[in-house]
Scaffold this motif. Structure first.
Motif, short mmCIF file in Angstrom:
data_model
loop_
_atom_site.label_atom_id
_atom_site.label_comp_id
_atom_site.label_asym_id
_atom_site.label_seq_id
_atom_site.Cartn_x
_atom_site.Cartn_y
_atom_site.Cartn_z
N PHE A 1 115.60 48.00 19.98
CA PHE A 1 114.26 48.08 19.41
C PHE A 1 113.51 49.28 19.97
O PHE A 1 113.66 49.65 21.14
CB PHE A 1 113.44 46.82 19.73
N HIS A 2 112.68 49.84 19.12
CA HIS A 2 111.74 50.87 19.53
C HIS A 2 110.36 50.36 19.12
O HIS A 2 110.10 50.11 17.95
CB HIS A 2 112.06 52.19 18.81
N VAL A 3 109.49 50.18 20.12
CA VAL A 3 108.15 49.62 19.88
C VAL A 3 107.10 50.65 20.27
O VAL A 3 107.17 51.24 21.36
CB VAL A 3 107.93 48.32 20.68
N ILE A 4 106.13 50.87 19.39
CA ILE A 4 105.02 51.77 19.65
C ILE A 4 103.74 50.94 19.60
O ILE A 4 103.44 50.31 18.58
CB ILE A 4 104.95 52.91 18.61
N VAL A 5 102.99 50.94 20.70
CA VAL A 5 101.76 50.17 20.77
C VAL A 5 100.60 51.07 20.33
O VAL A 5 100.17 51.95 21.07
CB VAL A 5 101.53 49.63 22.19
N LEU A 6 100.13 50.86 19.11
CA LEU A 6 99.02 51.66 18.58
C LEU A 6 97.69 51.18 19.13
O LEU A 6 96.79 51.98 19.38
CB LEU A 6 99.01 51.58 17.06
N GLY A 7 97.54 49.87 19.26
CA GLY A 7 96.31 49.28 19.77
C GLY A 7 96.63 48.27 20.84
O GLY A 7 97.04 47.14 20.52
N PRO A 8 96.45 48.61 22.11
CA PRO A 8 96.85 47.70 23.19
C PRO A 8 95.78 46.70 23.60
O PRO A 8 96.05 45.81 24.40
CB PRO A 8 97.13 48.66 24.35
N ASN A 9 94.56 46.84 23.07
CA ASN A 9 93.44 46.07 23.61
C ASN A 9 92.87 45.07 22.61
O ASN A 9 93.16 45.13 21.42
CB ASN A 9 92.34 47.01 24.09
N GLY A 10 92.02 44.19 23.12
CA GLY A 10 91.38 43.18 22.29
C GLY A 10 89.91 43.41 22.06
O GLY A 10 89.18 42.47 21.81
N ASP B 68 82.48 51.12 34.96
CA ASP B 68 83.14 51.89 36.01
C ASP B 68 84.11 50.99 36.77
O ASP B 68 83.96 49.78 36.83
CB ASP B 68 82.10 52.47 36.97
N GLY B 69 85.10 51.62 37.36
CA GLY B 69 86.07 50.84 38.12
C GLY B 69 87.43 50.88 37.48
O GLY B 69 87.64 51.48 36.41
N PRO B 70 88.41 50.23 38.11
CA PRO B 70 89.79 50.24 37.59
C PRO B 70 89.88 49.50 36.26
O PRO B 70 89.06 48.62 35.96
CB PRO B 70 90.58 49.51 38.69
N PRO B 71 90.85 49.84 35.44
CA PRO B 71 91.04 49.14 34.16
C PRO B 71 91.30 47.65 34.39
O PRO B 71 91.95 47.27 35.38
CB PRO B 71 92.28 49.83 33.57
N PRO B 72 90.81 46.78 33.51
CA PRO B 72 91.03 45.33 33.68
C PRO B 72 92.51 44.97 33.75
O PRO B 72 92.89 43.99 34.41
CB PRO B 72 90.37 44.73 32.44
N GLY B 73 93.35 45.75 33.08
CA GLY B 73 94.78 45.44 33.09
C GLY B 73 95.41 45.51 34.46
O GLY B 73 96.41 44.84 34.72
N ASP B 74 94.83 46.32 35.36
CA ASP B 74 95.40 46.44 36.70
C ASP B 74 95.34 45.10 37.43
O ASP B 74 96.32 44.67 38.05
CB ASP B 74 94.65 47.50 37.50
N GLN B 75 94.19 44.44 37.39
CA GLN B 75 94.06 43.16 38.06
C GLN B 75 94.88 42.08 37.36
O GLN B 75 95.51 41.24 38.01
CB GLN B 75 92.59 42.72 38.12
N ILE B 76 94.89 42.10 36.03
CA ILE B 76 95.68 41.13 35.28
C ILE B 76 97.15 41.25 35.65
O ILE B 76 97.84 40.24 35.88
CB ILE B 76 95.47 41.32 33.76
N LEU B 77 97.65 42.47 35.74
CA LEU B 77 99.05 42.67 36.09
C LEU B 77 99.35 42.18 37.50
O LEU B 77 100.38 41.53 37.75
CB LEU B 77 99.41 44.15 35.95
N ARG B 78 98.45 42.47 38.45
CA ARG B 78 98.67 41.99 39.83
C ARG B 78 98.72 40.47 39.88
O ARG B 78 99.57 39.88 40.56
CB ARG B 78 97.56 42.51 40.74
#
Length: 499
Positions: free
Chosen positions: A7-16, A463-473
């Motif tokens: 599979f080759h997947v391209i994420v055009l819109g990663p956010n909600g 301001d601050g780190p992207p929300p995904g950073d904390q979610i991933l941790r």
């Protein structure tokens, strides 16, 4: 890397959201088809043309020759016939994307489809839009209806640029053979099967004449002009919008009080026709532990044998918030603690599926496992998975009799009843009650080799780190504690994902 991938997947819109230019949208293709006409499928279309243009603009320097062959980046291997990103994006939408799969009809998953569809006039025919009947009903009646947007479909006298493909929930058994039974064509090289999941709850009122449901507080005029929609509309007059905690009753004490209903979303199984490998792409989804109608378990039961067989490679699933969110404010979404609890249910189903696949050879498999741990290089990873899980399953007690009887009752239901939604929500959070320590010493762990890609992260716009950073941790910490073995990833929209 791409040559070994299915599979080759391209994420055009990663956010909600709340940004409108990066909401949910993915492109998926089979690597066996190269970049041929109709070789890709779009899964959701909150972002479509805008995402393609953005990626082409950012990677325009990667064209290798005058033919426009892209040698790196998310569109690697694609020959682009035009000079500008805009013209090439239109070409991709018209010719390369064979169909659009929609998980549910919320704006952040369909707005790009509405705005982009007029350029299909220069294409070669109507673009298939495939989804569950309730999803297409909502799109037909509430978007492409000559009120919110022109009717660009080929139904009810529309312009004919889109054609609706109504999918059978759970798969159509008339199509496919063997492991592909129930799957239908998504695009060249890819097959799909769609299962219903829950995206929270809303209030609805039953219309006695049309047999439909409509928004609470609608005028009598709206009652008289009710369209034949199965879609669920939402009452904004109080604070219960998609809240899984504030409206606990399924049946109102007052007959005039609205009934709570599930907001239907989807999980698409995508199967590579060449290799038999699969991925799952979820729409917005809530955990079973807070749902009116727990449906995720059905997805995990379907996925588990594929993990045992080594054919399910990845799951794309939302995790909108970090763990600071209270259950009452999930609004039909996931956070790390709930997503890992769901994956623990999947891990349990993998153990059960692996045990079923070993049959009456548990004792021999247990002995083989001891041997393989002493000489692991002699045993393949898939064999080690089966042997280790079988040994562990043998050590565990059998399920209680009432659970076996409950399963037998479901099997004895007529076919029509099997397709009905399951609303027997457990009294306790089944996922959190699982004792993951019972598989902690397995090698490999139940979900080893599975990649989990996180989409639909809510942006904070601060301001601050992207929300995904904390979610991933948080996901990685919970996953390690639960001994799952899977890997969590936040997709980089500037790179293609090869699976």
């Amino acid at each position: 890397m791409a040559t070994k991938s299915a599979f080759h997947v391209i994420v055009l819109g990663p956010n909600g959201g709340p940004r409108e230019d990066r909401v949910t949208g993915l492109l998926v293709r089979s690597t066996s088809m190269k970049w041929t006409p109709g070789s890709a499928v779009a899964v959701d279309a909150g972002t479509l043309l805008a995402g393609i243009i953005r990626l082409l603009s950012q990677n325009s320097h990667e064209f290798q020759n005058e033919k426009g062959l892209v040698v790196d980046g998310p569109f690697e291997g694609l020959e682009l016939p035009y000079r500008t990103p805009e013209a090439n994006a239109a070409h991709i939408f018209r010719e390369v994307i064979g169909a659009v799969l929609i998980t549910h009809p919320h704006l952040d998953h369909i707005s790009g489809l509405a705005i982009n569809t007029p350029i299909l006039e220069a294409g070669s025919g109507p673009k298939p839009v495939a989804a569950l009947p309730s999803v297409l009903s909502a799109i037909k009646n509430h978007m492409f209806n000559d009120v919110i947007w022109p009717n660009l479909s080929d139904e009810d006298g529309g312009a004919g640029l889109l054609t609706y493909q109504r999918l059978v929930e759970g798969g159509n058994p008339r199509f496919g053979l063997g492991e592909a039974r129930g799957y239908v064509r998504a695009c060249n090289g890819l097959l799909t099967k769609c299962l219903s999941v829950s995206h929270g709850r809303c209030k609805q009122r039953f219309h006695p004449e049309s047999g439909t449901h409509h928004r609470i507080g609608s005028a009598v005029f709206a009652d008289q002009l009710m369209l034949p929609s199965r879609a669920i509309s939402v009452d904004h007059t109080d604070a219960s919008f998609y809240s899984p905690a504030r409206s606990p009753r399924l049946v109102p004490s007052n007959p005039k009080e609205p009934v709570l209903a599930m907001v239907e979303s989807s999980a698409f199984f995508l199967r590579d026709h060449c290799t038999g490998s699969e991925i799952i792409v979820f729409g917005d989804v809530e955990p079973d532990s807070v749902s009116l109608e727990p449906h995720n378990r059905r997805v995990w039961e379907a996925a588990a044998p594929k993990i045992v067989a080594g054919t399910l490679r990845a799951i794309f699933i939302e995790c909108s918030y970090n763990d600071s969110i209270d259950d009452a404010y999930l609004y039909g979404h996931m956070c790390p603690r709930h997503l890992v609890s769901e994956l623990k249910v999947l891990a349990t189903k993998v153990l059960e599926a692996s045990d079923a696949s070993t049959g009456g050879e548990k004792k021999r498999k247990r002995e083989d496992t001891r041997f393989s741990e002493a000489g692991a290089e002699q045993v393949s990873p898939r064999s080690k998975r089966t042997q280790s899980i079988a040994a562990d399953k043998e050590r565990r007690s059998e399920p209680p009799a009432e659970a076996q009887n409950s399963s037998a009752v479901v099997d004895e239901q007529p076919d029509a009843a099997k397709d009905e939604p399951i609303d027997d929500a457990p009294d306790v959070d089944e996922a959190n009650a699982l004792d993951s320590a019972r598989w902690a010493n397995l090698n490999p762990l139940p979900l080893a080799g599975l990649s989990v890609y996180i989409i639909h992260i809510k942006e904070s716009l601060s301001d601050g780190p992207p929300p995904g950073d904390q979610i991933l941790r948080e996901l990685q910490a919970h996953g390690e504690e639960a001994h799952l073995g899977c890997e969590f990833h936040i997709p980089n929209p500037n790179e293609g994902i090869w699976i």
